[in-house]
Design a protein around this motif. Sequence first.
Motif, PDB file in Angstrom:
ATOM      1  N   TYR A  96       0.854  -1.193   0.000  1.00 18.80           N
ATOM      2  CA  TYR A  96       0.000   0.000   0.000  1.00 18.80           C
ATOM      3  C   TYR A  96       0.886   1.236   0.000  1.00 18.80           C
ATOM      4  CZ  TYR A  96       0.796   0.240   5.111  1.00 18.80           C
ATOM      5  OH  TYR A  96       1.349   0.307   6.362  1.00 18.80           O
ATOM      6  N   VAL A  97       0.363   2.322  -0.525  1.00 11.84           N
ATOM      7  CA  VAL A  97       1.058   3.594  -0.457  1.00 11.84           C
ATOM      8  C   VAL A  97       1.185   3.994   1.015  1.00 11.84           C
ATOM      9  CG1 VAL A  97       0.930   6.054  -0.989  1.00 11.84           C
ATOM     10  CG2 VAL A  97       0.268   4.371  -2.715  1.00 11.84           C
ATOM     11  N   GLY A  98       2.408   4.277   1.431  1.00  9.88           N
ATOM     12  CA  GLY A  98       2.642   4.639   2.821  1.00  9.88           C
ATOM     13  C   GLY A  98       3.224   3.535   3.660  1.00  9.88           C
ATOM     14  N   GLU A  99       3.375   2.328   3.100  1.00  8.97           N
ATOM     15  CA  GLU A  99       3.961   1.244   3.887  1.00  8.97           C
ATOM     16  C   GLU A  99       5.428   1.560   4.195  1.00  8.97           C
ATOM     17  OE1 GLU A  99       4.499  -3.603   4.006  1.00  8.97           O
ATOM     18  OE2 GLU A  99       3.538  -2.679   2.270  1.00  8.97           O
ATOM     19  N   PRO A 100       5.869   1.403   5.445  1.00 12.27           N
ATOM     20  CA  PRO A 100       7.273   1.706   5.796  1.00 12.27           C
ATOM     21  C   PRO A 100       8.247   0.755   5.085  1.00 12.27           C
ATOM     22  CG  PRO A 100       5.890   1.653   7.748  1.00 12.27           C
ATOM     23  CD  PRO A 100       5.068   1.103   6.633  1.00 12.27           C
ATOM     24  N   VAL A 101       9.286   1.350   4.511  1.00 11.50           N
ATOM     25  CA  VAL A 101      10.269   0.593   3.741  1.00 11.50           C
ATOM     26  C   VAL A 101      11.650   0.638   4.410  1.00 11.50           C
ATOM     27  CG1 VAL A 101      11.489   0.495   1.527  1.00 11.50           C
ATOM     28  CG2 VAL A 101       9.030   0.948   1.585  1.00 11.50           C
ATOM     29  N   ALA A 102      12.002   1.770   4.988  1.00 12.74           N
ATOM     30  CA  ALA A 102      13.303   1.929   5.641  1.00 12.74           C
ATOM     31  C   ALA A 102      13.162   2.964   6.753  1.00 12.74           C
ATOM     32  CB  ALA A 102      14.361   2.374   4.629  1.00 12.74           C
ATOM     33  N   ALA A 103      14.156   2.984   7.642  1.00 11.00           N
ATOM     34  CA  ALA A 103      14.143   3.946   8.747  1.00 11.00           C
ATOM     35  C   ALA A 103      15.529   4.542   8.930  1.00 11.00           C
ATOM     36  CB  ALA A 103      13.696   3.262  10.035  1.00 11.00           C
TER      37      ALA A 103
END
Length: 785
Positions: A96-103
């Motif tokens: 989904y748009v907005g899913e966390p990918v990196a921090a």
Amino acid sequence: MSELSVVGRRTPKVNVWGHLTGTVRYADDIALPRMLYGRLLRSTQTHARIRRIDTSRALAHPGVVAVCTGADMPEKMGIMPSTQDETALAVGKVRYVGEPVAAVAAVDEDTAYEALALIDVEYEPLEPILTIEDALAREDVRVHEDSGRPANVFKEVHLEFGDVDGGFAQAVHVEDGWYFFEGNTHAPLETHASVASCDGDGKLTLWTSTQVPHYLHRELEKVLGLARSRIRVIATPNGGAFGGKSDPFAHEFAACWLSMRTKRPVKFTLDREEVFYAHRGRHPVLMRLRCGVRKDGELTAVHFQSYLDGGAYASYGIATTYYTGALMTVTYRLPAYKFDGVRVYTNKPPCGPKRGHGTTQPRYAFECHLDKIAERLGLDPIAYRQRILQPPNSRTVNGLRITSMGLGECLEQVKRATRFSERHGRLPRGKGVGAAGSAYISGAGLPIYWNEMPHSGAAVKIDRGGGVTVYCGTAEIGQGSDHVLATVTAEQLGVLPEDVHVVSGDTSLAPVDLGSYSSRVTFMAGNAVREAAGRLRALVASAAAEKLGVPADRIALALGRVYDLADPAKAMSFAEAAVLAEAANGTLVAVGSYTPPKGIGGDFKGAGVGPTPAYSYQAAVAEVSVDLDTGVVTVDRITSAHDCGRALNPPSVEGQIEGSAYMGYGEAIGEEQVFRGGLHKKPSLLDYKLPTSLDTPEMRAIVVESIDAEGPFGAKEAGEGPLNPIIPAIANAVYDAIGVRFDETPITPAKVLDALSRNRARVGPDGLASLKDPKAALRRLQAAR
């Protein structure tokens, strides 16, 4: 005169001073030496494979200290152990748009934000699934390839109780209709925030705005690979949650991992747009409801079908699916009941629990449906509901145990307060009045992970100066749980709530409590605290009795005094009695716990969702004005009555009733979390139409006390149930005003004007008509059972 000294009195909350003065420390208020600031990189794609993530440029950026990706935390996690399908950060695919990918962790938030743009992510776009219909029909596109279910089905439920076919055969009329409840989100004042600190000895502390410190504690162990004994979770005061902080979230894991890597504290605070994408709010639900009735309105059979859009991940979805059907039976007599529920995956932010979890949508359908039946039979809508009530101390057709039951009194109270029967159907065009009833649970009968351990534990300590401290793992989310614990403790020990210090939400200091969800704290934690304080009460009373020379059963404790019931002049202060008790017994600490009784539900598969020690009941009447030129629906007044068992603190109950009315009002007339091509259309409080104080209708809260035999001092829940009748009451009032049935939410001016211009009597969904072959899709689902 009440035998209770504290319970039932209008006392200020024990934590009110900190909120009034702004000295309460929320998660974002925490500042530790050498603290880093974190930001999450979120997906720009609706559905895509991650081909490559290059973080080298971000790591080289001045001020950046550490970066992590899904590869660093690949373990599957989620709130429900049986359906864990998430990772802390996306691994291999985004859904989904907005899913966390990196921090990123950096020396300040601006630097962390700049570093996000330096992370290179290569995506391979995939076709998205965006509707319930597509999820059911498309076998060629899967949100989760390894789900093991047909198409994009997450969960499917089929339950039947009693002779449903026979019941419909006996009916003189069958009311059949489709309903649609649009998804919406919590919009708490406080956004999600966390601070993690890993000490040099390898012990990790997480301060976070969570509703479920115990469950988060478990998931951190799994994802981080760190023993739970070395992790401490502290649930900070929440500036609102409403269910939206009862999942484990990416920023919590990222803060912990980055702190473990850097050996420095790391803070994450989500901005408002991120909260919309974190979501876990109300599911969009498409529903079909068929009710068979006799001439007198008695229900003969009900068949309810629900289709839930769950978004990209499970969250509480397995419970939500069952809840949409399970609690339909606890308000009105149903001799036969059939429930078919399907929750699907789509490429949108995951849905989860919002106030009234799983029951708000079907209650909207059912209460609107009952109004249609009452109209067809020429019956007063409230009198009709009172005629068909499920009796107290009974069993529903699906095996749920009913104890105290105040719905009839709630309906009577709102009817009298609003002169409903005199006004319904008799007001000028554009003016209307509508009613609805409902019910909710006082905590779930089973924990999220099944075990034989208590659901709530508590410890109470008395010091040598007469001070009292209660320890419990509950999370204070603004609902007043700390005051509940203080009130129950104070009543047992004969002190005042302000004399009780509450330590809550800390996994290292307090016994386990499963969390502040499903309206469980008052009943379950309240009983645990009452048991613990009761043990200390016995010690104090015994010591005082010996000193005063009277039998222990004549000793009373109230308002800081310990005295002889037969001769109140024989007395001492609580502090004096506590010193005597400690001298006789040693350190004054006692523990208590609560586990729901067995046998409160059925024994079929899925029977674990729906049982509760006690159901609360509520009724509402809404009064509306509809502008025939603009289509604007103005809710002039909402009158709500709530059966809370016994009100431990009446102002707190009234506040919950009013807060529920406000939230339900917003959902009825404007709130909607909608998407265009997978992109959120309204991810801000400018566009997402929350009612303001200027919009909010006049409210009247009526407390109905049924005094439940098993609740702490007779209390039941008051946090979620009052919301459920608000939305159908408004919809029924709009029909009374303009003769248009709104079988979908929200009821917007555009919909009203369209209905009036086309002279339509109904606004609602067309079922699964847009699915190319709905029958074939459903046959596939049933064949795959």
